[in-house]
Design a protein around this motif. Sequence first.
Motif, mmCIF file in Angstrom:
data_model
loop_
_atom_site.group_PDB
_atom_site.id
_atom_site.type_symbol
_atom_site.label_atom_id
_atom_site.label_comp_id
_atom_site.label_asym_id
_atom_site.label_seq_id
_atom_site.Cartn_x
_atom_site.Cartn_y
_atom_site.Cartn_z
ATOM 1 N N THR A 1 26.373 6.482 6.575
ATOM 2 C CA THR A 1 26.133 5.173 7.187
ATOM 3 C C THR A 1 25.876 4.144 6.094
ATOM 4 O O THR A 1 25.395 4.484 5.011
ATOM 5 N N GLU A 2 26.209 2.886 6.393
ATOM 6 C CA GLU A 2 25.830 1.808 5.473
ATOM 7 C C GLU A 2 24.523 1.143 5.919
ATOM 8 O O GLU A 2 23.967 0.314 5.199
ATOM 9 N N ARG A 3 24.028 1.541 7.081
ATOM 10 C CA ARG A 3 22.801 0.931 7.603
ATOM 11 C C ARG A 3 21.592 1.365 6.779
ATOM 12 O O ARG A 3 21.533 2.481 6.264
ATOM 13 N N TRP B 1 25.438 -3.286 11.757
ATOM 14 C CA TRP B 1 26.032 -1.985 11.548
ATOM 15 C C TRP B 1 27.526 -2.045 11.835
ATOM 16 O O TRP B 1 28.023 -2.891 12.573
ATOM 17 N N LYS C 1 30.767 2.015 15.750
ATOM 18 C CA LYS C 1 30.840 3.474 15.683
ATOM 19 C C LYS C 1 32.280 3.965 15.577
ATOM 20 O O LYS C 1 32.569 4.944 14.874
ATOM 21 N N LEU D 1 33.664 4.493 12.114
ATOM 22 C CA LEU D 1 33.109 5.553 11.281
ATOM 23 C C LEU D 1 33.809 6.874 11.556
ATOM 24 O O LEU D 1 34.202 7.164 12.694
ATOM 25 N N GLY E 1 23.542 7.205 2.025
ATOM 26 C CA GLY E 1 23.791 6.106 2.939
ATOM 27 C C GLY E 1 24.220 4.892 2.145
ATOM 28 O O GLY E 1 24.901 5.048 1.131
ATOM 29 N N ARG F 1 21.295 7.816 10.856
ATOM 30 C CA ARG F 1 22.391 8.304 11.700
ATOM 31 C C ARG F 1 21.902 9.491 12.516
ATOM 32 O O ARG F 1 21.366 10.467 11.976
ATOM 33 N N ALA G 1 31.347 6.389 4.880
ATOM 34 C CA ALA G 1 31.348 6.728 6.303
ATOM 35 C C ALA G 1 32.619 6.268 7.009
ATOM 36 O O ALA G 1 32.987 6.808 8.047
ATOM 37 N N GLU H 1 26.937 1.046 0.850
ATOM 38 C CA GLU H 1 28.074 1.728 1.465
ATOM 39 C C GLU H 1 28.350 3.076 0.795
ATOM 40 O O GLU H 1 29.040 3.920 1.369
#
Length: 323
Positions: A18-20, A36, A39, A42, A67, A73, A260, A320
């Motif tokens: 995830t990049e979150r 975000w 989905k 991803l 991440g 995630r 991701a 990222e």
Amino acid sequence: MLLDGFGRKHDYLRVSVTERCNFRCQYCMPEKPFSWVPKENLLSYEDLFKFIKIGIDEGIKKVRITGGEPLLRDDLDYFIKLISDYKNDIDLALTTNGFLLPQMAQKLKDSGLKRINISLDTLNQERAMKIAQKDVLPTVLDGISKAKNVGLKIKINCVPLKNINDIDIIDVLDFCKEEGFTVRYIEFMENSFAKSGAKGLKADEILNIIKTKYPNIKKVPRDTSSPAQYYMLEDGYEFGIIEPHKDDFCSSCNRIRLTAEGFLIPCLYFEDAMSIKDAIRANDIEKATQILKKVLQNKPEKNKWSTKDDNKVSSRAFYETGG
């Protein structure tokens, strides 16, 4: 065996799920809005795992989950178990800011995770808040304690910034020494997403601070598989410094990164990448393998942090890719 165009063997895959992130650290993404990637953009855990299997079959021996903040995630323990069940002797690790570890540490251990790197830039609550832009330290320390108690092997990552947490370098060292953790200080990697004006400390500056308390420090012979140069105190405790501003950071690089969204990234500094998303979703393993080998052949010899120009700034978004 996976070789790049300079003959470097690659046996280490870093996978961002995830990049979150729930922090907004000054050296990473302080101004990024909380948002975000949809989905559907991803790769699913199952698709990420397809590529990891390719990597393992081609010679990958170490997989690190990153991440963003990977614990954001859902069901990450399920993903880790997929990898562990496929090859239970793989060196399977995770990098995290530690904030969600109190409730996740046992699940991660049970899923097959072996090692964990946790960010700890200071032991001062106010300065931790300044760096992360939220009150994080008590929860992170609780997470570190939980991870230790369940039996995960722990390393601590610390990014010293001038006039912010440089005064905490020795405190972090002493904490890790007492707890039996290895600490690695990471030179700030200049990037366009960091806080404007942020300045890091170079290795010599970090060492000089440590020498004010521990004057007799010995350099440990370098393990070419590690990005860190290690040093030993008189009592035998070892700590590391990761120095991207030196050429030897790159000369033995054995890493490739998968985001991701399915982008294979050959070098942390550069934006160059190729996507394996379509091939993986189509179950075209041969094509995905070809893309992997092409990315490696195009991998640059070294990053530009190692040049003499102090103004070299990467446009890479570390949230990222992980570090």
